[in-house]
Design a protein around this motif. Structure first.
Motif, PDB file in Angstrom:
ATOM      1  N   ALA A 115       0.814  -1.212   0.000  1.00  0.00           N
ATOM      2  CA  ALA A 115       0.000   0.000   0.000  1.00  0.00           C
ATOM      3  C   ALA A 115       0.848   1.264   0.000  1.00  0.00           C
ATOM      4  O   ALA A 115       0.475   2.265  -0.610  1.00  0.00           O
ATOM      5  CB  ALA A 115      -0.937  -0.011   1.203  1.00  0.00           C
ATOM      6  N   ARG A 116       1.996   1.236   0.670  1.00  0.00           N
ATOM      7  CA  ARG A 116       2.856   2.430   0.747  1.00  0.00           C
ATOM      8  C   ARG A 116       3.384   2.854  -0.621  1.00  0.00           C
ATOM      9  O   ARG A 116       3.833   3.979  -0.774  1.00  0.00           O
ATOM     10  CB  ARG A 116       4.002   2.180   1.715  1.00  0.00           C
ATOM     11  N   ARG A 117       3.317   1.990  -1.588  1.00  0.00           N
ATOM     12  CA  ARG A 117       3.763   2.337  -2.940  1.00  0.00           C
ATOM     13  C   ARG A 117       2.763   3.241  -3.654  1.00  0.00           C
ATOM     14  O   ARG A 117       3.099   3.875  -4.649  1.00  0.00           O
ATOM     15  CB  ARG A 117       3.983   1.068  -3.765  1.00  0.00           C
ATOM     16  N   ARG A 118       1.526   3.267  -3.158  1.00  0.00           N
ATOM     17  CA  ARG A 118       0.490   4.081  -3.798  1.00  0.00           C
ATOM     18  C   ARG A 118       0.618   5.546  -3.382  1.00  0.00           C
ATOM     19  O   ARG A 118       0.840   5.856  -2.209  1.00  0.00           O
ATOM     20  CB  ARG A 118      -0.897   3.562  -3.441  1.00  0.00           C
ATOM     21  N   LYS A 119       0.424   6.427  -4.342  1.00  0.00           N
ATOM     22  CA  LYS A 119       0.505   7.858  -4.089  1.00  0.00           C
ATOM     23  C   LYS A 119      -0.587   8.270  -3.092  1.00  0.00           C
ATOM     24  O   LYS A 119      -1.742   7.882  -3.217  1.00  0.00           O
ATOM     25  CB  LYS A 119       0.311   8.614  -5.396  1.00  0.00           C
ATOM     26  N   GLY A 120      -0.193   9.040  -2.094  1.00  0.00           N
ATOM     27  CA  GLY A 120      -1.131   9.559  -1.113  1.00  0.00           C
ATOM     28  C   GLY A 120      -1.418   8.637   0.054  1.00  0.00           C
ATOM     29  O   GLY A 120      -2.053   9.048   1.029  1.00  0.00           O
ATOM     30  N   PHE A 121      -0.934   7.397  -0.027  1.00  0.00           N
ATOM     31  CA  PHE A 121      -1.241   6.445   1.037  1.00  0.00           C
ATOM     32  C   PHE A 121      -0.650   6.877   2.372  1.00  0.00           C
ATOM     33  O   PHE A 121      -1.323   6.828   3.404  1.00  0.00           O
ATOM     34  CB  PHE A 121      -0.748   5.038   0.680  1.00  0.00           C
TER      35      PHE A 121
END
Length: 115
Positions: free
Chosen positions: A12-18
């Motif tokens: 999830a940390r790879r997603r922008k804004g997470f």
């Protein structure tokens, strides 16, 4: 099916804004982790906790998930009793957030003020 929370977070940390969204909700996630951990330590299912609380499994499921609703202290107390715990709420000093001229002593425990 087991859920590996750390693996989920890594993806999830790879997603922008997470990261920003997760930080804003970290307190809620911490409470949820505590609830689930207490239920698992007690060896109880959501169904059993629901029965002990006098509610439904779906209500317990909502309580154990991040959502739009923040549970009341009364509900958290019922959940704690259902899993054999007691609810404890504390305020902790946050260092840099203190106003000039104040001290961390504002966050002392209630026991410090017993008469």
């Amino acid at each position: 099916m087991n859920h590996d929370h750390e693996e989920f977070l890594q993806r999830a940390r790879r997603r922008k804004g997470f990261e920003d969204a997760y930080e804003r909700l970290e307190g809620e996630y911490a409470v949820i982790r505590e609830l689930i951990a207490a239920r698992i330590r007690a060896g109880l299912t959501q169904e059993v906790v629901a029965t002990r609380m006098g509610t439904t499994k779906s209500a317990v499921s909502r309580l154990e998930s991040a959502g739009r609703h923040s549970p009341s202290v009364s509900t958290l107390r019922k959940y704690a009793r259902a899993v054999g715990c007691e609810l404890e709420i504390r305020l902790r000093a946050m260092g840099a957030l203190h106003e000039p001229g104040t001290s961390a002593s504002a966050c002392e425990t209630a026991e410090d003020y017993k008469a």
